[in-house]
Design an enzyme around this catalytic site. Structure first.
Site, PDB file in Angstrom:
ATOM      1  N   ASP A 191     -64.483 -10.281  26.299  1.00 51.33           N
ATOM      2  CA  ASP A 191     -63.757 -10.254  27.611  1.00 51.33           C
ATOM      3  C   ASP A 191     -62.947  -8.827  27.846  1.00 51.33           C
ATOM      4  O   ASP A 191     -62.461  -8.261  28.790  1.00 51.33           O
ATOM      5  CB  ASP A 191     -63.062 -11.406  27.839  1.00 51.33           C
ATOM      6  CG  ASP A 191     -62.244 -11.463  29.173  1.00 51.33           C
ATOM      7  OD1 ASP A 191     -62.898 -11.331  30.305  1.00 51.33           O
ATOM      8  OD2 ASP A 191     -61.079 -11.339  29.175  1.00 51.33           O
TER       9      ASP A 191
ATOM     10  N   LEU B   6     -58.631 -12.117  35.429  1.00 54.24           N
ATOM     11  CA  LEU B   6     -58.754 -11.162  36.596  1.00 54.24           C
ATOM     12  C   LEU B   6     -59.152  -9.721  36.055  1.00 54.24           C
ATOM     13  O   LEU B   6     -59.428  -8.810  36.794  1.00 54.24           O
ATOM     14  CB  LEU B   6     -57.274 -10.661  37.409  1.00 54.24           C
ATOM     15  CG  LEU B   6     -56.724 -12.062  38.119  1.00 54.24           C
ATOM     16  CD1 LEU B   6     -55.490 -11.658  38.549  1.00 54.24           C
ATOM     17  CD2 LEU B   6     -57.759 -12.329  39.202  1.00 54.24           C
ATOM     18  N   ARG B   7     -59.441  -9.879  34.876  1.00 58.11           N
ATOM     19  CA  ARG B   7     -60.030  -8.550  34.293  1.00 58.11           C
ATOM     20  C   ARG B   7     -61.246  -8.076  35.104  1.00 58.11           C
ATOM     21  O   ARG B   7     -61.519  -6.878  35.230  1.00 58.11           O
ATOM     22  CB  ARG B   7     -60.541  -8.623  32.525  1.00 58.11           C
ATOM     23  CG  ARG B   7     -58.874  -8.724  31.710  1.00 58.11           C
ATOM     24  CD  ARG B   7     -59.261  -8.222  30.442  1.00 58.11           C
ATOM     25  NE  ARG B   7     -58.089  -8.222  29.558  1.00 58.11           N
ATOM     26  CZ  ARG B   7     -57.809  -9.363  28.768  1.00 58.11           C
ATOM     27  NH1 ARG B   7     -58.531 -10.172  28.667  1.00 58.11           N
ATOM     28  NH2 ARG B   7     -56.565  -9.308  28.227  1.00 58.11           N
ATOM     29  N   GLY B   8     -62.137  -9.329  35.244  1.00 56.52           N
ATOM     30  CA  GLY B   8     -63.486  -8.813  35.794  1.00 56.52           C
ATOM     31  C   GLY B   8     -63.340  -8.099  37.187  1.00 56.52           C
ATOM     32  O   GLY B   8     -63.806  -6.904  37.539  1.00 56.52           O
TER      33      GLY B   8
END
Length: 352
Positions: A202, A283-285
């Site tokens: 991730d 919220l990285r995506g």
């Protein structure tokens, strides 16, 4: 005697592997994307492509003799020691250098990666004697980790933390020193030798799965190109000099244009809608997809992100973040494309 640079296979001569080339280009335009993880079979050109990219990039301005490749003006790209010298009114000599490309060997120790402090000298002489590591050498360049899935998880954590924060801090016996460590982290590996833990997956901004070319005609073309390069490197490089120069200029223009690129609020809302529909943790995506789409728009010379930009990058940004059964491999991208088509209300065929 002046030593000639070893010839590097030109980036624009690499046949196929479009997703890998795109992900690498977007990361050098905006290193905040968070790097790229490339998984694929042996002999598919991973290392060749990454080294070709470093050779393609425009030269960078640095302070002469600085071990951290510090920028002579930008505070966030210079070491604290240099900043103190400039604040004291000292002038520094500037020079230009090729973007650094640093290989991290599998057997590297944490001291080799992060650098070491000479505690004895620090205590006896009161100076912070620091021996820079690979993170210092990679500042403002590319740090390449081959077989990253075989690297110790602790070292992977260190690399990802530095790549995310842009700084490396070394602490020993109450003494601390930090230096800038802004680099594009590129990891590659063979999935047959194991995958990274989901928590580490991730942290990589983008993920590319590449396969051996099966088309016979394309394989012949790749072999011929490589044979020509090996037989006459100078002649081969001359053939691609113009295309290399044009792409280098596009990258430089895109880097300057990037701060002006905008994403329509409705598109941002739908990007987050796709992430929510796929149950992507954190919220990285969302953040990476927005950044990658903006970098692609800048590469194309535009100041506004389009639906096509998002469509092109969203699978590369999200497919490795999906929840999956431990026995499954990483999604081919179909789930992301399906969610994209539903949220953006386009047909699945046009989204593919």
């Amino acid at each position: 005697m002046s030593l000639e640079r070893r010839p590097v296979f030109p980036f624009t001569a690499i046949v196929g592997q479009e997703d890998m080339k795109l992900a690498l280009l977007l990361n050098v335009i905006d290193p905040r994307i968070g790097g790229v993880l490339i998984m694929g079979d042996r002999g598919t050109g991973k290392s060749t492509t990454i080294r070709a990219l470093a050779d393609l990039l425009p030269q960078i301005e640095v302070v002469k003799g600085d071990p951290f490749n510090s920028h002579p003006q930008q505070r966030d790209l210079m070491s604290d020691q240099l900043w103190e010298r400039l604040q004291a009114g000292e002038s520094v000599e500037r020079t230009w250098m090729q973007v650094p490309m640093v290989d991290l060997p599998l057997g590297a120790t944490e001291d080799r990666v992060c650098g070491t402090l000479d505690i004895e000298r620090a205590l006896s002489q009161g100076v912070k004697a620091f021996e820079p590591g690979l993170l210092a050498k990679a500042n403002r360049g590319i740090l390449y980790v081959d077989e990253v899935n075989l690297l110790d998880d602790h070292l992977v954590d260190v690399l990802l933390d530095s790549a995310a924060s842009g700084w490396n801090t070394v602490e020993r016996e109450g003494i601390s020193i930090r230096h800038p460590a802004r680099f594009v982290l590129v990891g590659s590996g063979n999935p047959e030798e194991g995958e990274l833990r989901p928590q580490l997956l991730d942290r990589f901004g983008m993920f590319v799965q590449i396969e051996t070319v099966r088309d016979a005609a394309l394989r012949v073309r790749i072999v011929e190109e490589r044979s020509q390069f090996d037989a006459d490197p100078k002649g081969f490089l001359a053939k691609y000099a113009d295309s290399q120069q044009r792409l280098s200029e596009r990258i430089e223009k895109a880097q300057h244009l990037l701060p002006a690129v905008t994403v329509d609020p409705d598109l941002r809302l739908k990007i987050s809608g796709v992430c929510a529909a796929l149950e992507v943790d954190g919220l990285r995506g969302d953040i990476v997809t927005n950044r990658a789409a903006k970098a692609l728009a800048a590469l194309e010379g535009r100041s506004e992100v389009t639906l096509a930009d998002i469509r092109r990058v969203i699978s590369l940004c999200l497919r490795h973040r999906l929840r999956k059964d431990p026995l499954e491999t990483i999604d081919s991208g179909y789930k992301v494309e399906k969610a994209f088509s539903e949220v953006f209300q386009v047909s699945l065929d046009s989204a593919a």
